[in-house]
Write an enzyme that holds these catalytic residues in place. Structure first.
Site, short mmCIF file in Angstrom:
data_model
loop_
_atom_site.label_atom_id
_atom_site.label_comp_id
_atom_site.label_asym_id
_atom_site.label_seq_id
_atom_site.Cartn_x
_atom_site.Cartn_y
_atom_site.Cartn_z
N ALA A 199 43.53 10.09 37.36
CA ALA A 199 42.03 10.49 37.61
C ALA A 199 42.34 11.92 35.84
O ALA A 199 43.39 12.34 35.67
CB ALA A 199 41.61 12.18 38.44
N ASP A 247 0.93 -3.86 8.31
CA ASP A 247 0.37 -2.73 8.90
C ASP A 247 0.00 -2.89 10.23
O ASP A 247 -0.75 -1.57 10.72
CB ASP A 247 0.53 -1.70 8.04
CG ASP A 247 -0.96 -1.48 7.75
OD1 ASP A 247 -2.33 -2.98 8.01
OD2 ASP A 247 -2.57 -0.47 7.62
N GLY A 277 0.75 -1.51 -0.37
CA GLY A 277 -0.12 0.44 -0.46
C GLY A 277 0.73 0.88 0.29
O GLY A 277 2.36 0.98 0.06
N ARG A 314 -1.18 8.07 4.49
CA ARG A 314 -1.02 9.41 5.42
C ARG A 314 0.11 9.42 6.51
O ARG A 314 -0.01 9.61 7.52
CB ARG A 314 -1.95 8.62 6.24
CG ARG A 314 -3.81 8.66 5.69
CD ARG A 314 -4.52 8.04 6.29
NE ARG A 314 -4.88 6.63 5.70
CZ ARG A 314 -5.66 5.92 5.83
NH1 ARG A 314 -6.68 5.93 7.07
NH2 ARG A 314 -5.77 4.25 5.76
N GLN A 361 3.47 -6.03 -6.09
CA GLN A 361 2.27 -5.79 -6.92
C GLN A 361 2.53 -4.39 -7.42
O GLN A 361 3.17 -3.21 -6.63
CB GLN A 361 1.02 -5.65 -5.58
CG GLN A 361 -0.10 -4.67 -5.92
CD GLN A 361 -0.65 -4.64 -4.46
OE1 GLN A 361 -0.35 -4.64 -3.81
NE2 GLN A 361 -2.19 -4.86 -4.92
N ARG A 386 31.76 3.44 23.53
CA ARG A 386 31.40 3.37 22.86
C ARG A 386 32.01 2.34 21.64
O ARG A 386 32.74 1.30 22.23
CB ARG A 386 32.28 5.30 21.77
CG ARG A 386 32.48 6.16 22.34
CD ARG A 386 32.71 7.19 21.83
NE ARG A 386 32.86 7.32 21.07
CZ ARG A 386 33.68 8.06 19.89
NH1 ARG A 386 34.91 8.61 20.81
NH2 ARG A 386 34.58 8.04 19.15
N GLY A 440 -5.17 -2.78 -4.75
CA GLY A 440 -6.01 -3.70 -3.56
C GLY A 440 -5.95 -4.76 -2.40
O GLY A 440 -4.09 -4.93 -3.64
N THR A 441 -5.96 -4.90 -1.57
CA THR A 441 -5.77 -6.23 -1.33
C THR A 441 -6.20 -7.31 -1.93
O THR A 441 -5.23 -8.15 -1.93
CB THR A 441 -6.74 -5.98 0.13
OG1 THR A 441 -7.94 -5.78 0.05
CG2 THR A 441 -6.26 -5.28 1.14
N TYR A 493 39.68 10.13 29.08
CA TYR A 493 39.67 9.09 27.92
C TYR A 493 39.95 8.49 27.48
O TYR A 493 41.62 8.44 27.64
CB TYR A 493 39.17 10.36 27.02
CG TYR A 493 39.42 9.48 25.17
CD1 TYR A 493 38.28 8.69 24.81
CD2 TYR A 493 39.97 9.94 24.32
CE1 TYR A 493 38.02 8.56 24.00
CE2 TYR A 493 39.98 9.45 23.03
CZ TYR A 493 39.32 8.72 23.12
OH TYR A 493 38.93 7.67 21.31
C1 UD1 Z 1 -8.10 -3.69 5.33
C2 UD1 Z 1 -9.84 -4.26 4.75
C3 UD1 Z 1 -10.67 -4.33 5.89
C4 UD1 Z 1 -9.90 -4.00 7.41
C5 UD1 Z 1 -8.81 -3.08 7.83
C6 UD1 Z 1 -8.24 -4.17 9.20
C7 UD1 Z 1 -9.69 -4.81 2.71
C8 UD1 Z 1 -10.22 -4.55 1.17
N1 UD1 Z 1 -10.31 -3.88 3.78
O1 UD1 Z 1 -8.85 -2.34 4.84
O2 UD1 Z 1 -11.69 -4.76 5.95
O3 UD1 Z 1 -10.52 -3.88 8.63
O4 UD1 Z 1 -8.33 -4.08 6.78
O5 UD1 Z 1 -7.16 -2.98 9.32
O6 UD1 Z 1 -8.66 -5.63 2.96
N2 UD1 Z 1 -2.13 -3.12 0.32
C9 UD1 Z 1 -1.14 -3.78 -0.57
N3 UD1 Z 1 -1.61 -3.16 -2.01
C10 UD1 Z 1 -3.15 -2.80 -2.29
C11 UD1 Z 1 -3.29 -2.18 -1.15
C12 UD1 Z 1 -3.70 -2.63 0.19
O7 UD1 Z 1 -0.38 -4.86 -0.64
O8 UD1 Z 1 -2.99 -2.32 -3.45
C13 UD1 Z 1 -1.68 -3.79 1.72
C14 UD1 Z 1 -1.34 -2.13 2.56
O9 UD1 Z 1 -0.08 -2.40 2.35
C15 UD1 Z 1 -1.97 -2.82 4.03
C16 UD1 Z 1 -3.08 -4.08 3.86
O10 UD1 Z 1 -2.63 -4.79 2.63
O11 UD1 Z 1 -0.50 -3.26 4.89
C17 UD1 Z 1 -4.33 -3.32 4.32
O12 UD1 Z 1 -4.71 -1.85 3.18
P1 UD1 Z 1 -5.32 -0.79 3.55
O13 UD1 Z 1 -5.65 -0.23 2.62
O14 UD1 Z 1 -4.51 -0.73 4.62
O15 UD1 Z 1 -6.72 -1.73 3.62
P2 UD1 Z 1 -8.06 -0.76 5.02
O16 UD1 Z 1 -8.20 0.10 4.21
O17 UD1 Z 1 -7.21 -0.70 6.63
CA CA Z 2 -5.29 -0.98 7.80
#
Ligand code: UD1
Ligand code: CA
Length: 465
Positions: A384, A104, A15, A19, A75, A337, A80-81, A370
């Protein structure tokens, strides 16, 4: 049960992490001595995963930075996840169990994953997700259950448009941690779509897809809801840091370490501490630090990659990459050190700085000195304010001082130089040549100018006329 079947873990870390407002990828931010993503990696290992795949972005900033035995998959676009797990599909087995974790979410630990996998295997479900009752579920995916109480699907709530008001009232959230039957996962991955508020491939849609096939999907509710906490910004990073720190300190306390004030004591994840050691307030233990039984550290001590034997005492000190054997005492106000070795029973006292020096058994360096690039034998006493002039402006040189040596105050050693066993120095000596065993080195003697004070007063008075 987890160990009875092949277990592969895939950790999603591609991701954007926007933020965080950082130049560093979110999952590389440090958290109690590990990168953020190091926590789910350690948890997966603790749960018995024999293969770990971390999904990263196309910049490949994680590859080679995650330790041995961790594979990465790329990726290309953060779509998306679901897209993230798809990107790892070729690295995932076709049978056995696949754990999916978020990079995360650092509070998910080994026992929680083990309980999830056990629940998954004993139910025979196609997938089992980790859920929790969250007091403030905003932004999390919610677990929608059918009339019979079984998991029907997960609805996303981060963007407007995916969830209805009734669904937004659900407190049971998806942790983004799943145990999948490998074949069922591959099957569902191929059928994810992007018809949702964010136009992304949601991994969460795998739940309704598998249920539509008549397969079972279970939910394992976490005992402690906080394990689901994810880091999206630096405020959350500080919150999870406090929780992890408390967890680390409690484990040490339960194994026999006294922590006088947990609120001002900071101990990294991989620090080792022996029984009956005492951590005084404002103690910071970083990296690969280890502390032997019965040692007392602080108040006000920072130890980074320090190795302490038993019954060591450290007061007000900063210690980096140094080795302190049994019974050593340090401080108050010492700076040790890299490359410092203090052998058994030796002492580095007040306003003492040591670097790349080996201090012999029972040798004392008590005040204002030292020593850099020095080897000092056992049973020696350094007066000393002794200083090694170890740097000639181009190169560093060693000072070798034998055993049973007594140096007087303000001795300067101009390296390279050697002082033999049982030798002595006089106050203010500047030692430029080797001193044989048993000898005394004195000088440079000061020139004495008689009547200086009176002449000086006369000068001042006449300049005011
Ligand atoms: C996701 C879940 C949500 C859950 C929440 C918990 C999905 C669609 N939603 O939401 O149901 O409650 O986590 O924290 O799965 N990532 C990638 N590639 C991407 C997008 C994300 O590797 O394209 C990784 C991010 O780096 C992160 C993890 O997936 O470590 C979760 O992604 P994030 O965008 O934070 O998902 P949430 O909106 O928190
Ligand atoms: Ca998250």
């Amino acid at each position: 049960m987890a160990g009875m079947t092949a277990l592969t873990a895939v950790i999603l870390a591609a991701g954007q992490g926007t933020r965080m407002r950082s130049n560093l990828p979110k999952v590389l931010h440090e958290l109690c001595g590990r990168p953020l993503v190091g926590w789910p990696i350690a948890a997966a290992r603790a749960a018995g995963a024999d293969r770990i795949v971390v999904v990263e972005g196309p910049e490949r900033l994680l590859e080679g930075r995650l330790g041995d035995g961790v594979q990465t998959a790329v990726q290309p676009v953060a779509n998306g996840t679901g897209g993230a797990v798809r990107a790892a599909a070729d690295a995932l087995p076709r049978e056995g169990t696949v754990l999916v974790l978020a990079g995360d979410a650092p509070l998910v630990d080994g026992p929680t994953l083990q309980a999830l996998v056990d629940a998954h295997l004993s139910s025979g479900a196609a997938a089992t997700l980790l859920s929790a009752e969250h007091p403030d579920p905003r932004g999390y995916g919610r677990i929608v259950r059918d009339a019979g109480g079984d998991v029907a699907r997960i609805v996303e709530t981060k963007a407007e448009g995916d969830a209805t008001p009734e669904e937004l009232a659900i407190a049971e959230v998806n942790a983004s941690v799943y145990a999948f039957d490998a074949a069922a996962l591959h099957d569902a991955l191929g059928r994810l779509g992007t018809d949702n508020a964010q136009g992304e491939l949601y991994l969460t849609d795998a739940v309704s897809i598998l249920r539509g096939d008549g397969r079972g999907v279970g939910a394992h509710i976490a005992e402690d809801w906080q394990v689901v906490l994810g880091v999206n910004d630096r405020v959350a990073l500080a919150e999870v840091r406090a929780l992890l720190q408390r967890r680390i300190l409690e484990a040490h306390m339960l194994s026999g370490v006294t922590v006088i004030d947990p609120a001002t004591t900071y101990v990294d994840a991989d620090v080792e501490i022996g029984r009956d050691a005492v951590l005084e307030p404002m103690t910071v233990l970083r990296g690969a630090t280890s502390i032997g039984a019965g040692s007392r550290v602080g108040p006000s001590a920072t130890l980074i990659d320090a190795r302490l034997g038993e019954d060591v005492t450290i007061l007000n000190a900063h210690v980096v990459d140094a080795e302190l054997h049994d019974g050593v005492t340090v401080g108050p106000f010492a700076y040790l050190r890299p490359g410092t070795v203090l052998r058994a029973g030796s002492k580095a006292g007040t306003f003492v700085e040591l670097k790349n020096s080996d201090i012999g058994e029972g040798t004392k360096v008590p005040h204002l000195s030292y020593l850099g690039d020095a080897d000092v034998g056992p049973g020696t006493n350094i007066g000393a304010a002794n200083v090694t002039a170890n740097y000639d402006g181009v190169r560093k040189h060693r000072t070798r001082i034998g055993k049973g040596v007594k140096t007087a105050v303000d001795t300067t050693f101009v390296a390279p130089v050697q002082v033999g066993d049982n030798a002595w120095t006089g106050a203010g000596a500047v030692v430029r040549k080797d001193v044989p065993a048993g000898a005394l080195a004195v000088g440079i003697p000061a020139r004495v100018i008689v009547g200086y004070d009176a002449r000086r007063r006369d000068q001042v008075v006449s300049s005011e006329d």
